[in-house]
Write an enzyme that holds these catalytic residues in place. Structure first.
Site, short mmCIF file in Angstrom:
data_model
loop_
_atom_site.label_atom_id
_atom_site.label_comp_id
_atom_site.label_asym_id
_atom_site.label_seq_id
_atom_site.Cartn_x
_atom_site.Cartn_y
_atom_site.Cartn_z
N GLU A 17 -9.12 25.95 -14.62
CA GLU A 17 -8.01 25.23 -14.01
C GLU A 17 -8.31 23.72 -13.93
O GLU A 17 -7.42 22.88 -14.12
CB GLU A 17 -7.74 25.74 -12.59
CG GLU A 17 -7.21 27.16 -12.51
CD GLU A 17 -8.32 28.21 -12.45
OE1 GLU A 17 -9.46 27.94 -12.89
OE2 GLU A 17 -8.04 29.33 -11.95
N LEU A 18 -9.57 23.40 -13.63
CA LEU A 18 -9.92 21.99 -13.48
C LEU A 18 -9.75 21.25 -14.79
O LEU A 18 -9.21 20.14 -14.85
CB LEU A 18 -11.35 21.84 -12.95
CG LEU A 18 -11.82 20.41 -12.70
CD1 LEU A 18 -10.92 19.70 -11.70
CD2 LEU A 18 -13.27 20.38 -12.22
N HIS A 711 -18.71 8.63 -35.31
CA HIS A 711 -18.05 8.90 -34.03
C HIS A 711 -16.80 8.06 -33.83
O HIS A 711 -16.06 8.26 -32.90
CB HIS A 711 -19.01 8.65 -32.87
CG HIS A 711 -20.21 9.54 -32.94
ND1 HIS A 711 -21.36 9.18 -33.59
CD2 HIS A 711 -20.43 10.78 -32.47
CE1 HIS A 711 -22.23 10.16 -33.51
NE2 HIS A 711 -21.70 11.14 -32.83
#
Ligand code: GLN
Ligand code: ZN
Length: 771
Positions: A17-18, A711
């Site tokens: 949920e977080l 990246h």
């Protein structure tokens, strides 16, 4: 009466949920108040789970919206000045530190670990929390760092728990560990010098907790499990004398590693209790029971907080009973460390093999194990007879299961010859044969394995998994991607090609799914950083390879080109390191089993006409024990396992390995001992400095130092890459050099990938002219 508690609990939630709330908030879909409400709700549920298991306290202070170290940066008022915060609310500042602020050029907002980017407000650096796969945000320190009690978040959480009727044990990261885990951002400055300024703020925090009626504060000092410089060790005693003045009762918590030379120190600090990790350091328990004064609480971390196995109650009780007898003071039992490192609950595992499931315990189940162990220890075993019987039965079944213990695998390891981890000839001889065979130009170009994982690729893989796309249709789609990657590489003029890894979602899961001895959970998520979670495979039994795993894709790719196609595998150490590993045999044995399975694949690739095979080992350094005393043993086993995986082939077959960014200098002899014909490493962000060590060490084999940072979507120019390669050629003999990106390209898009690789090939051409 024994008491039970936990050092921490997973904050991400039973169903992540977080994670979902955070990502909604970051996308601007929910406001800060709604996110706070999600946080409050998760905390309430997690405390209730602790209460339901009968713990004597609920733990408050382990919750964080991103990372608990970052929470401490705000609590202690040391947000780095470079963020130049003005009136932004606390939570907004928090996420800016965690994720950075995107700049005009479209740099990724969460470009984690992007050292060196010059515009925008870049995030705090992230690094691994001890030897776990959890990453924390690194506090930044300079001579002008100031501290001050600056956040009431922790106190509000305490009040929330109290209001719910819970008895609270608060948790703090201790001052020495907090400083140790940070980084100096100023030449010649020593962060240790900040200790005296930091301690008064801890005193204030502790006084405030006391005023709130908190009886116990757990102060984590995991650095007591490290080899510490004397100044740091010596600072513990005076620091804790100072803190004890205004504090509630302090439980000093250590974990992950033996206390060793810090054992007496830890036992004698002026605190009310000590927690030790009896899973990682079982042999120290007696010593601790001897040294710890009787008036102190001894908290024994008996349930493994780092792994997912159900505790064997008899083994646990056998370990606990002598301590209970010896230690005259109060005894507490707990998980070895915070449960942050294990998944939430088995409740969601409805599809998992029921027998294997009966051998596991996730965070919620581990809390319950404490309840059962406590009852047994306190002579009330009768009240938990059913639970004890079930746990005993599971332990016995696991011990005797033919699914775990396979005679063929054992026999294979037993029959290993001393020469099985050695190539036929030394590197010099192999190099001659390989040069003659492949006739590559000087400074050959290659890539690290993966090509862009486009939305179409991911959709096809997902459809195949859901059964909406049949095997034939899936194969066609993947082959089309492979063909595309091969064509693009040929057009770019790359010398050694790859198939692009379109069929792999993850470099460990892909192999784990095809190997015997692995299972996968549906919901076994563990926080890696921020909202990012990983779902590690579970290695439950002896590992073997029932059939080839990559040969078909690789052979197909080779069939499309006359250029050499590099086979692509994940190495044994990385597979082990990124999985939950069985605890009923040494990790080195499991690694060796995986090594033999990978060796089978290497041999089959060779048979299928693949002349160059890469075995990725980005996790080799991660496996290093926290204390140096364990390094030699680990590295010997790790390099041997790599060599077993690589040594089943002829001299003319070229073995590559790849490692991402890491500190190599202190393990160069072992990296050389892996004896890969070619190693590719991530170097561009260190401006090639990382390669200097290889040069000084006179690293004997071939090396491909990464010339562009994958990246970021930025396309490096030819000149930049020429400059980096010139630097490389100054420290390593140019005849041994390759030209390649830092790492795989799966997170990039095709346009920037093609542009960057075109420049890279051009850079190699320029340099060849200079040789
Ligand atoms: N072969 C892998 C890839 O290119 C290597 C990934 C890694 O080093 N982490 O994606
Ligand atoms: Zn890499």
């Amino acid at each position: 009466m024994t008491r039970t508690h936990t050092l921490g609990f997973p904050r991400i939630g039973a169903h992540r949920e977080l994670k979902f709330a955070l990502e909604k908030h970051w996308r601007g879909e929910i406001d800060a108040a709604s996110l706070e409400a999600v946080g409050a709700d998760l905390r309430a549920r997690h405390w209730q789970a602790q209460r339901d298991a009968g713990l004597d306290f609920v733990t408050v202070g382990d919750f964080a919206f991103y990372d608990h170290v970052a929470n401490h940066i705000q609590l202690l008022g040391c947000e780095p000045a470079r963020f130049d915060f003005a009136a932004e609310p606390e939570l907004a500042r928090y996420f800016t530190m965690a994720r950075g602020v995107a700049d005009e050029a479209g740099q990724e907002g969460c470009a984690h670990g992007d050292h060196g980017h010059s515009h925008g407000t870049y995030a705090l650096e992230m690094t691994k929390w001890f030897d776990t796969n959890y990453h924390y945000l690194v506090p930044e320190f300079t001579a002008s760092t100031r501290f001050g009690l600056n956040s009431v978040r922790l106190f509000n959480e305490v009040a929330q728990a109290q209001k719910l009727g819970h008895k609270v044990k608060a948790v703090l990261l201790g001052p020495l560990s907090f400083l140790w885990l940070g980084k100096e951002k100023q030449a010649g400055f020593d962060r240790f010098s900040l200790l005296d300024a930091l301690l008064p703020v801890y005193e204030q925090v502790l006084a405030r907790l006391k005023a709130l009626g908190v009886e116990w504060v757990q102060v984590d000092e995991p650095i007591l499990g490290l080899d510490l410089p004397d100044a740091w060790r010596n600072a513990f005693e005076r620091s804790y004398w100072q803190l004890a003045r205004s504090a509630p009762k302090l439980l000093l918590a250590t974990y992950f590693s033996p206390l060793a030379d810090n054992l007496r120190l830890a036992c004698q600090l002026p605190v009310a209790g000590l927690h030790v990790d009896a899973v990682r350091a079982p042999d120290e328990l007696t010593g601790v029971a001897d040294w710890l004064p009787a008036h102190k609480v001894l908290s024994v971390g008996i349930v493994d907080g780092r792994n997912i196995w159900r505790a064997d109650p008899d083994a646990a009780l056998q370990r606990l009973q002598p301590v209970a007898d010896k230690h005259k003071g109060e005894l507490w039992i707990a998980p070895s460390c915070s449960l942050l490192h294990v998944p939430f609950s088995l409740g969601a595992e409805t599809k998992l093999d029921t027998e294997i499931k009966s051998w596991l315990a996730f965070a919620v189940e581990k809390l319950d194990e404490l309840r059962v162990l406590r009852a047994a220890l306190d002579g009330d075993g009768a009240s938990v007879e059913t639970e004890l019987a079930a746990a005993r039965k599971a332990a016995a079944a696991r011990r005797g299961s033919p699914r775990v213990h396979r005679a063929d695998v054992a026999l294979r390891l037993a029959r290993t010859l001393a020469s099985d981890d050695r190539r036929v000839s030394g590197f010099a001889q192999r190099q001659v044969e390989q040069r003659a065979r492949f006739a590559l130009p000087p400074l050959p170009t290659t890539t690290i394995g993966s090509f862009p994982q486009t939305a179409a690729i991911r959709a096809a893989r997902a459809a195949f998994r859901r059964g909406e796309l049949d095997a034939g249709g899936y194969r066609e789609k993947m082959q089309a991607e492979i063909a595309l990657a091969v064509r693009k590489q040929e057009e770019l003029g790359i010398d050694v090609l790859v198939h692009g890894e379109a069929e792999r979602n993850d470099m460990v899961e892909y192999f784990g799914e095809q190997l015997d001895g692995f299972v996968f959970t549906a919901n076994g998520w563990v926080q890696s950083y921020g909202s990012r979670c990983v779902k590690p495979p579970v290695i439950f039994g002896d590992v073997a390879r029932p059939k080839p795993m990559t040969v078909e894709w690789t052979a197909y790719a080779q069939s499309l080109t006359r250029l050499p196609m590099k086979g692509m595998l994940t190495g044994p150490i990385t597979i082990l390191q990124w999985s939950f590993v069985r605890d009923d045999q040494p990790r080195s044995v499991t690694t060796e089993q995986i090594a033999w399975a990978i060796r089978d694949e290497v041999v089959d690739l060779e048979k299928a006409g693949i002349g160059i095979i890469q075995i990725d080992e980005p996790a080799i350094r991660e496996g290093l024990p926290l204390r140096r005393a364990g390094w030699k043993n680990y590295l010997e086993g790790a390099t041997r396992s790599f060599r077993i995986s690589a040594s089943g082939v002829a001299d003319r077959t070229q073995i590559h390995t790849h490692m991402c960014y890491s500190e190599f200098n202190d393990i160069l002899p072992e990296i050389a001992a892996m004896d890969a014909d070619v190693i590719t490493i991530e170097t561009s962000r260190s401006d090639m400095e990382l390669l200097r060590g290889f040069g000084d060490f006179k690293y004997p084999n071939e090396i491909g130092p990464g010339v562009y940072d994958i990246h970021s979507p930025r396309v490096p120019t030819t000149e930049e890459m020429v400059r980096l390669m010139r630097k490389a050629a100054a420290v390593v003999p140019p005849v041994n050099l390759w030209v390649n990106p830092d790492c795989g390209l799966k997170t990039r898009g095709w346009p920037e990938t093609e542009a960057a690789l075109a420049n890279m090939v051009e850079a190699a051409r320029v340099l060849r002219g200079e040789l």
